[in-house]
Design a protein around this motif. Structure first.
Motif, PDB file in Angstrom:
ATOM      1  N   SER A 470       0.813  -1.220   0.000  1.00 25.96           N
ATOM      2  CA  SER A 470       0.000   0.000   0.000  1.00 25.96           C
ATOM      3  C   SER A 470       0.845   1.267   0.000  1.00 25.96           C
ATOM      4  CB  SER A 470      -0.943  -0.001   1.206  1.00 25.96           C
ATOM      5  OG  SER A 470      -0.207  -0.136   2.414  1.00 25.96           O
ATOM      6  N   GLY A 471       2.141   1.112   0.293  1.00 27.60           N
ATOM      7  CA  GLY A 471       3.043   2.261   0.234  1.00 27.60           C
ATOM      8  C   GLY A 471       3.673   2.440  -1.124  1.00 27.60           C
ATOM      9  N   GLY A 472       3.330   1.530  -2.066  1.00 30.74           N
ATOM     10  CA  GLY A 472       3.870   1.635  -3.414  1.00 30.74           C
ATOM     11  C   GLY A 472       5.194   0.931  -3.626  1.00 30.74           C
ATOM     12  N   LYS A 499      -1.145  -4.676  -2.158  1.00 31.49           N
ATOM     13  CA  LYS A 499      -1.989  -3.539  -1.758  1.00 31.49           C
ATOM     14  C   LYS A 499      -2.252  -3.509  -0.246  1.00 31.49           C
ATOM     15  CE  LYS A 499      -4.396  -3.380  -6.229  1.00 31.49           C
ATOM     16  NZ  LYS A 499      -3.718  -4.538  -6.834  1.00 31.49           N
ATOM     17  N   ARG A 500      -1.390  -4.172   0.506  1.00 33.45           N
ATOM     18  CA  ARG A 500      -1.505  -4.199   1.971  1.00 33.45           C
ATOM     19  C   ARG A 500      -0.335  -3.429   2.590  1.00 33.45           C
ATOM     20  NH1 ARG A 500      -6.450  -6.337   3.848  1.00 33.45           N
ATOM     21  NH2 ARG A 500      -7.141  -7.917   2.368  1.00 33.45           N
ATOM     22  N   PRO A 501      -0.436  -3.066   3.861  1.00 36.74           N
ATOM     23  CA  PRO A 501       0.633  -2.267   4.483  1.00 36.74           C
ATOM     24  C   PRO A 501       1.916  -3.045   4.750  1.00 36.74           C
ATOM     25  CG  PRO A 501      -1.079  -2.778   6.076  1.00 36.74           C
ATOM     26  CD  PRO A 501      -1.617  -3.188   4.734  1.00 36.74           C
ATOM     27  N   HIS A 502       1.828  -4.367   4.846  1.00 33.86           N
ATOM     28  CA  HIS A 502       3.004  -5.180   5.128  1.00 33.86           C
ATOM     29  C   HIS A 502       2.751  -6.609   4.663  1.00 33.86           C
ATOM     30  CE1 HIS A 502       0.482  -5.267   8.863  1.00 33.86           C
ATOM     31  NE2 HIS A 502       0.614  -6.564   8.647  1.00 33.86           N
ATOM     32  N   GLY A 518       7.728 -19.621  14.758  1.00 34.53           N
ATOM     33  CA  GLY A 518       7.917 -18.222  15.146  1.00 34.53           C
ATOM     34  C   GLY A 518       9.386 -17.842  15.181  1.00 34.53           C
ATOM     35  N   ALA A 519      10.195 -18.716  15.751  1.00 35.19           N
ATOM     36  CA  ALA A 519      11.634 -18.434  15.842  1.00 35.19           C
ATOM     37  C   ALA A 519      12.262 -18.411  14.457  1.00 35.19           C
ATOM     38  CB  ALA A 519      12.316 -19.486  16.720  1.00 35.19           C
ATOM     39  N   ALA A 520      11.789 -19.314  13.581  1.00 34.31           N
ATOM     40  CA  ALA A 520      12.323 -19.358  12.219  1.00 34.31           C
ATOM     41  C   ALA A 520      12.005 -18.065  11.469  1.00 34.31           C
ATOM     42  CB  ALA A 520      11.753 -20.560  11.476  1.00 34.31           C
ATOM     43  N   VAL A 521      10.771 -17.599  11.592  1.00 39.70           N
ATOM     44  CA  VAL A 521      10.379 -16.351  10.926  1.00 39.70           C
ATOM     45  C   VAL A 521      11.195 -15.184  11.479  1.00 39.70           C
ATOM     46  CG1 VAL A 521       8.495 -14.696  10.618  1.00 39.70           C
ATOM     47  CG2 VAL A 521       8.056 -17.149  10.340  1.00 39.70           C
ATOM     48  N   ALA A 522      11.431 -15.177  12.789  1.00 35.13           N
ATOM     49  CA  ALA A 522      12.220 -14.096  13.401  1.00 35.13           C
ATOM     50  C   ALA A 522      13.644 -14.085  12.848  1.00 35.13           C
ATOM     51  CB  ALA A 522      12.240 -14.265  14.921  1.00 35.13           C
ATOM     52  N   ARG A 523      14.231 -15.267  12.655  1.00 38.14           N
ATOM     53  CA  ARG A 523      15.588 -15.329  12.097  1.00 38.14           C
ATOM     54  C   ARG A 523      15.633 -14.775  10.671  1.00 38.14           C
ATOM     55  NH1 ARG A 523      15.511 -20.545  14.456  1.00 38.14           N
ATOM     56  NH2 ARG A 523      15.296 -21.538  12.401  1.00 38.14           N
ATOM     57  N   VAL A 524      14.598 -15.102   9.904  1.00 40.06           N
ATOM     58  CA  VAL A 524      14.544 -14.598   8.528  1.00 40.06           C
ATOM     59  C   VAL A 524      14.343 -13.085   8.526  1.00 40.06           C
ATOM     60  CG1 VAL A 524      13.229 -14.642   6.375  1.00 40.06           C
ATOM     61  CG2 VAL A 524      13.736 -16.779   7.570  1.00 40.06           C
ATOM     62  N   ASN A 525      13.468 -12.604   9.376  1.00 40.33           N
ATOM     63  CA  ASN A 525      13.204 -11.162   9.434  1.00 40.33           C
ATOM     64  C   ASN A 525      14.467 -10.360   9.742  1.00 40.33           C
ATOM     65  OD1 ASN A 525      10.511 -11.120   8.715  1.00 40.33           O
ATOM     66  ND2 ASN A 525       9.776 -11.286  10.826  1.00 40.33           N
ATOM     67  N   ASP A 526      15.363 -10.940  10.522  1.00 46.10           N
ATOM     68  CA  ASP A 526      16.616 -10.258  10.848  1.00 46.10           C
ATOM     69  C   ASP A 526      17.471 -10.006   9.605  1.00 46.10           C
ATOM     70  OD1 ASP A 526      16.046 -10.107  13.528  1.00 46.10           O
ATOM     71  OD2 ASP A 526      17.176 -11.907  14.078  1.00 46.10           O
ATOM     72  N   LYS A 527      17.243 -10.796   8.544  1.00 44.76           N
ATOM     73  CA  LYS A 527      18.031 -10.667   7.312  1.00 44.76           C
ATOM     74  C   LYS A 527      17.314  -9.834   6.249  1.00 44.76           C
ATOM     75  CE  LYS A 527      19.491 -15.446   8.147  1.00 44.76           C
ATOM     76  NZ  LYS A 527      19.440 -16.835   7.615  1.00 44.76           N
ATOM     77  N   LEU A 528      16.074  -9.438   6.524  1.00 49.57           N
ATOM     78  CA  LEU A 528      15.271  -8.732   5.537  1.00 49.57           C
ATOM     79  C   LEU A 528      15.185  -7.246   5.831  1.00 49.57           C
ATOM     80  CD1 LEU A 528      12.286 -11.256   5.278  1.00 49.57           C
ATOM     81  CD2 LEU A 528      14.079 -10.907   3.563  1.00 49.57           C
ATOM     82  N   SER A 529      14.909  -6.484   4.789  1.00 44.40           N
ATOM     83  CA  SER A 529      14.659  -5.056   4.992  1.00 44.40           C
ATOM     84  C   SER A 529      13.319  -4.889   5.694  1.00 44.40           C
ATOM     85  CB  SER A 529      14.631  -4.327   3.648  1.00 44.40           C
ATOM     86  OG  SER A 529      13.522  -4.765   2.872  1.00 44.40           O
ATOM     87  N   ASN A 530      13.074  -3.699   6.193  1.00 42.88           N
ATOM     88  CA  ASN A 530      11.867  -3.458   6.970  1.00 42.88           C
ATOM     89  C   ASN A 530      10.600  -3.761   6.177  1.00 42.88           C
ATOM     90  OD1 ASN A 530      10.494  -2.400   9.393  1.00 42.88           O
ATOM     91  ND2 ASN A 530       9.854  -0.742   8.026  1.00 42.88           N
ATOM     92  N   ILE A 531      10.561  -3.371   4.905  1.00 48.87           N
ATOM     93  CA  ILE A 531       9.337  -3.577   4.126  1.00 48.87           C
ATOM     94  C   ILE A 531       9.156  -5.040   3.700  1.00 48.87           C
ATOM     95  CG2 ILE A 531       9.250  -1.204   3.280  1.00 48.87           C
ATOM     96  CD1 ILE A 531      10.403  -2.231   0.628  1.00 48.87           C
ATOM     97  N   GLU A 532      10.223  -5.835   3.770  1.00 48.09           N
ATOM     98  CA  GLU A 532      10.124  -7.240   3.376  1.00 48.09           C
ATOM     99  C   GLU A 532       9.741  -8.157   4.527  1.00 48.09           C
ATOM    100  OE1 GLU A 532      13.323  -8.188  -0.066  1.00 48.09           O
ATOM    101  OE2 GLU A 532      14.198  -7.476   1.834  1.00 48.09           O
ATOM    102  N   ARG A 533       9.798  -7.668   5.754  1.00 44.73           N
ATOM    103  CA  ARG A 533       9.621  -8.535   6.915  1.00 44.73           C
ATOM    104  C   ARG A 533       8.200  -9.074   7.032  1.00 44.73           C
ATOM    105  NH1 ARG A 533      13.228  -4.659  10.850  1.00 44.73           N
ATOM    106  NH2 ARG A 533      15.256  -5.416  10.081  1.00 44.73           N
ATOM    107  N   ILE A 534       8.113 -10.291   7.519  1.00 43.89           N
ATOM    108  CA  ILE A 534       6.826 -10.945   7.740  1.00 43.89           C
ATOM    109  C   ILE A 534       6.303 -10.525   9.110  1.00 43.89           C
ATOM    110  CG2 ILE A 534       5.635 -13.160   7.936  1.00 43.89           C
ATOM    111  CD1 ILE A 534       6.785 -12.559   5.149  1.00 43.89           C
ATOM    112  N   ARG A 535       5.199  -9.801   9.108  1.00 44.81           N
ATOM    113  CA  ARG A 535       4.667  -9.287  10.380  1.00 44.81           C
ATOM    114  C   ARG A 535       3.864 -10.350  11.133  1.00 44.81           C
ATOM    115  NH1 ARG A 535       7.864  -4.836  10.803  1.00 44.81           N
ATOM    116  NH2 ARG A 535       7.922  -3.796   8.771  1.00 44.81           N
ATOM    117  N   ARG A 536       3.139 -11.163  10.393  1.00 33.50           N
ATOM    118  CA  ARG A 536       2.344 -12.229  11.013  1.00 33.50           C
ATOM    119  C   ARG A 536       2.316 -13.420  10.056  1.00 33.50           C
ATOM    120  NH1 ARG A 536      -3.114  -9.251  13.438  1.00 33.50           N
ATOM    121  NH2 ARG A 536      -2.041  -7.852  14.909  1.00 33.50           N
ATOM    122  N   PHE A 537       1.994 -14.569  10.594  1.00 30.43           N
ATOM    123  CA  PHE A 537       1.872 -15.745   9.726  1.00 30.43           C
ATOM    124  C   PHE A 537       0.768 -16.653  10.245  1.00 30.43           C
ATOM    125  CE2 PHE A 537       4.875 -17.120  12.991  1.00 30.43           C
ATOM    126  CZ  PHE A 537       4.436 -18.407  13.303  1.00 30.43           C
TER     127      PHE A 537
END
Length: 576
Positions: A470-472, A499-502, A518-537
Motif C-alpha cells: 500500500s506504500g507503493g 496492496k496491503r501495508p506489510h 515463530g523463531a524461524a520467521v524471526a531469524r529470517v526477518n533479521d536478514k530482511l529489509s523493513n518492508i520485506e519482513r513478515i509481520r504475522r503468519f
C-alpha cells in the motif's frame, strides 16, 4: 553424433543416433529383479512399429495425440513415434483430473490418446468420452472400460498393426522440417487455465544445441558416455527437452527414477553423470543432509560444518585459502565431500537447476561441498532453456548467460525479452494470448531481470507475482519465500500482501517443527529489509501438493489456488 544445424527434426535425430550405436544401452527402468536397460536398436524398432501402428489407427500428419503416462521407456517411444508419423505430441500430466484432461483433449482436438495404466485411465477415459474428438485409447498396460464409443487398443496390438504395414517411416520423417510443430505442451497453470504452447522441431533442436555447447565444457563430458536420471514429469517442457531430447542427441543413457522418495537411492544405484531438477528437489536434499548431520552430532557435525565453511570461503574469495586452511580443506575433501558425492552415485558431473528460482544459499551449500550445480532459466514458451551458468564460471545468484542461438534484451520496464528459433510458434488456438506475449519477434517472458556487464542474467521476479504494497513498494515474494524455506522448521511458504501495508505468510511446518515456526520467521526477518519482513503468519491445514492442486507438477506453488482456499485466513492477519 548429430549435426544440430543440418538435422531437420527430432525423430531424425533419434534414428541417426540409434543407427550409430544400435547395441548400446539407452532406456533403463527398475524391475523386481533390478535395473533393466533396452538398447538403442530395440527402441528404434519399437518407435518405427508404433509410428506405423498409430497411422494404421488413423493418425495423420498434423493430428494431435495425447500421452498420459508416468516416466517410463514407453513414454519416450510414444513421443518419438507420434512425431515420426508427422503428428503432434500432446503430453498431459498424470496428476490431471477428469476436467483437466477434458480441457487438454478438447482444446488440442486430440484424435487419439496413449495411457499407461488402468489407474490413469480412470480419469482419462471419461474425459475422452466428453471431449467427443478422442475415440481411440492405446493402453500400455491392460485397461478395461464401460464407456461406449471409446475404442481401447493394446500397446502390443498397436505394434503388431505397425509390423503389418510397409516400413516407410524414413520417408515420412523426410517430409518433416524444422518449422513443423512437434508438440503442444500445456503450461502447468500457476496462474489459471493451462494454455497449449506450440513448439517446432527446430525450437527444441535449437535448445539441444545450446545445451550441448554448455555441458560439453563440463570436465569429463563425453558424447555417448553420459547417464541421466529422469524424475521430473516428461509432460513438463524442461524434462521433455533437457531430460529426453537432449540426451538423445548426445547418445546418452536415460534411467527412470522410481519416484521422489526413492530418488537419492536410485542415484546411488545408477550413478548419473548429469541430472536436471527443480529447486524443490535441492531444498529437500539439503534438508535431508542437514537432518542427518544434526542427528549424527559430535565430530561428524563439526567436520561437516568445517567443510561447508571452507568451501564457502573459497567461493566467496579467489578460490584459494591460507596454507593451514588448505591442509584442513584437503582433509575435509577426503573425509566429508567425497562421502557426500558418493551418496549421489559418485560420478555426478553436474546438477542443473531450472523451472523456478534457486535460493542462492542452497546453491552455495552444494558448491561448497564440491557438488557442481548450474542454475539456468527458461519457460515453456522458449522450449524451454534461455540461459544457464557455465561450469567454468558459476555465479549461483544468477541464471548465467544465454545459450547458443538465443538473444535477450531488457525492456524499459525491466521485463526480459527473448528472441531466436527456440521461441514458441504461439498458443494453440489462442491468437489473443499469443499476441500478448509475441510482439515483433520477441517473446515477452513476464519475468523481470537485469543483465550484468559479463552477460549474466539475474531474475528479480515475475511481473505478475510482484507484490506492490500500500506504500507503493515493489516486493519479490519468491525472494522472501526462498529465505523462509531454507530454515529447518519451514517446509513450504507463500507470502501475501499486495496492496496491503506489510507482508504476511502462509507456512507449512516440517514434521514436528510447528512450535519452532515463530523463531524461524524471526531469524529470517533479521536478514530482511523493513518492508520485506513478515509481520504475522498462519499455518496451512495441509502441505501444498499436486493432489490438492496447490502445486504444479514441476513443484511451483499455485498462488491463485492457495489464495482461494486460505484468503480469509490471510486477510484476517491484518485485523480490521
Amino acid at each position: 553424433m548429430i549435426d544440430y544445424a543440418a538435422t531437420r527434426n527430432l525423430p531424425e535425430a533419434f534414428f541417426v543416433t540409434a543407427a550409430e550405436r544400435p547395441t548400446a544401452p539407452f532406456l533403463g527402468v527398475k524391475r523386481k529383479e533390478g535395473w533393466h536397460t533396452t538398447d538403442w536398436g530395440s527402441v528404434a524398432q519399437q518407435v518405427s512399429e508404433l509410428s506405423r501402428g498409430l497411422r494404421a489407427l488413423g493418425v495423420e500428419p498434423g493430428d494431435r495425440v495425447a500421452i498420459i503416462a508416468e516416466n517410463r521407456p514407453e513414454w519416450a517411444i510414444a513421443d518419438l513415434a507420434i512425431m515420426a508419423a508427422g503428428a503432434i505430441s500432446v503430453p498431459a500430466y498424470t496428476t490431471n483430473t477428469v476436467d483437466d484432461h477434458l480441457h487438454v483433449l478438447s482444446d488440442s482436438g486430440a484424435k487419439l490418446a496413449i495411457v499407461s495404466t488402468a489407474r490413469l485411465a480412470k480419469n482419462l477415459i471419461p474425459a475422452a468420452k466428453r471431449a467427443m474428438n478422442t475415440d481411440i485409447v492405446v493402453a500400455i498396460e491392460p485397461v478395461a472400460s464401460d464407456e461406449q464409443g471409446i475404442h481401447i487398443v493394446g500397446w502390443e496390438d498397436t505394434l503388431q498393426r505397425g509390423r503389418d504395414m510397409p516400413d516407410d517411416v524414413a520417408e515420412r520423417i523426410a517430409t518433416i522440417d524444422r518449422t513443423t510443430t512437434s508438440c503442444i505442451i500445456y503450461t502447468s497453470g500457476t496462474g489459471g487455465r493451462p494454455k497449449g504452447v506450440m513448439l517446432s522441431h527446430g525450437a527444441i533442436l535449437c535448445n539441444c544445441k545450446g545445451a550441448y555447447d554448455l555441458v560439453s565444457a563440463i570436465p569429463g563430458f563425453e558424447v555417448g558416455a553420459e547417464r541421466f536420471l529422469s524424475f521430473l514429469p516428461l509432460s513438463h517442457s524442461y524434462e521433455h527437452t533437457a531430460g529426453l531430447m537432449f540426451p538423445i542427441t548426445i547418445g546418452a543413457q536415460i534411467y527412470y527414477a522410481e519416484g521422489v522418495d526413492r530418488l537419492v537411492n536410485n542415484m546411488a544405484e545408477i550413478s548419473p553423470t548429469i541430472m536436471t531438477a527443480v529447486p524443490r528437489l535441492y531444498e529437500a536434499i539439503h534438508a535431508r543432509i542437514m537432518r542427518g548431520v544434526e542427528q549424527a552430532g559430535g565430530l561428524k557435525q563439526t567436520m561437516f560444518t568445517k567443510a561447508v565453511d571452507l568451501g564457502r570461503r573459497k567461493l566467496e574469495g579467489d578460490g584459494t585459502l591460507p596454507f593451514l586452511d588448505q591442509l584442513q580443506d584437503g582433509l575435509m575433501e577426503r573425509l566429508v565431500r567425497t562421502k557426500v558425492r558418493d551418496r549421489f552415485g559418485g560420478k555426478l558431473k553436474a546438477f542443473v537447476s531450472g523451472g523456478a528460482p534457486l535460493n542462492s544459499e542452497i546453491g552455495t551449500f552444494f558448491l561448497a561441498l564440491g557438488v557442481r550445480i548450474l542454475q539456468g532459466y527458461g519457460q515453456t514458451e522458449s522450449a524451454p532453456v534461455v540461459s544457464c551458468n557455465p561450469a567454468h564460471h558459476i555465479r549461483i545468484d544468477t541464471v548465467g548467460p544465454v545459450l547458443t542461438g538465443v538473444e535477450v534484451k531488457i525492456a524499459e520496464d525491466g521485463e526480459i525479452l527473448v528472441r531466436g528459433e527456440l521461441v514458441m510458434q504461439g498458443y494453440w488456438r489462442n491468437d489473443e494470448a499469443t499476441a500478448e506475449v509475441l510482439r515483433d519477434g520477441w517473446l515477452h517472458t513476464g519475468d523481470v531481470g537485469v543483465i550484468d556487464p559479463d552477460g549474466y542474467i539475474r531474475i528479480t521476479d515475475r511481473k505478475k507475482d510482484i507484490i506492490v504494497n500500500s506504500g507503493g513498494d515493489n516486493l519479490s515474494p519468491q525472494r522472501v519465500e526462498g529465505m523462509l524455506t531454507i530454515e529447518p522448521e519451514i517446509a513450504q511458504a507463500m507470502v501475501y500482501g499486495d496492496k496491503r501495508p506489510h507482508l504476511v505468510a502462509l507456512l507449512v511446518a516440517e514434521e514436528g517443527q510447528e512450535d519452532g515456526l515463530g523463531a524461524a520467521v524471526a531469524r529470517v526477518n533479521d536478514k530482511l529489509s523493513n518492508i520485506e519482513r513478515i509481520r504475522r503468519f498462519t499455518v496451512a491445514d495441509e502441505p501444498f501438493t499436486t493432489d490438492n492442486e496447490m502445486m504444479t507438477p514441476s513443484m511451483k506453488i499455485r498462488r491463485h489456488v492457495i489464495v482461494a482456499k486460505y484468503g480469509d485466513k490471510l486477510t484476517a492477519l491484518y485485523g480490521k
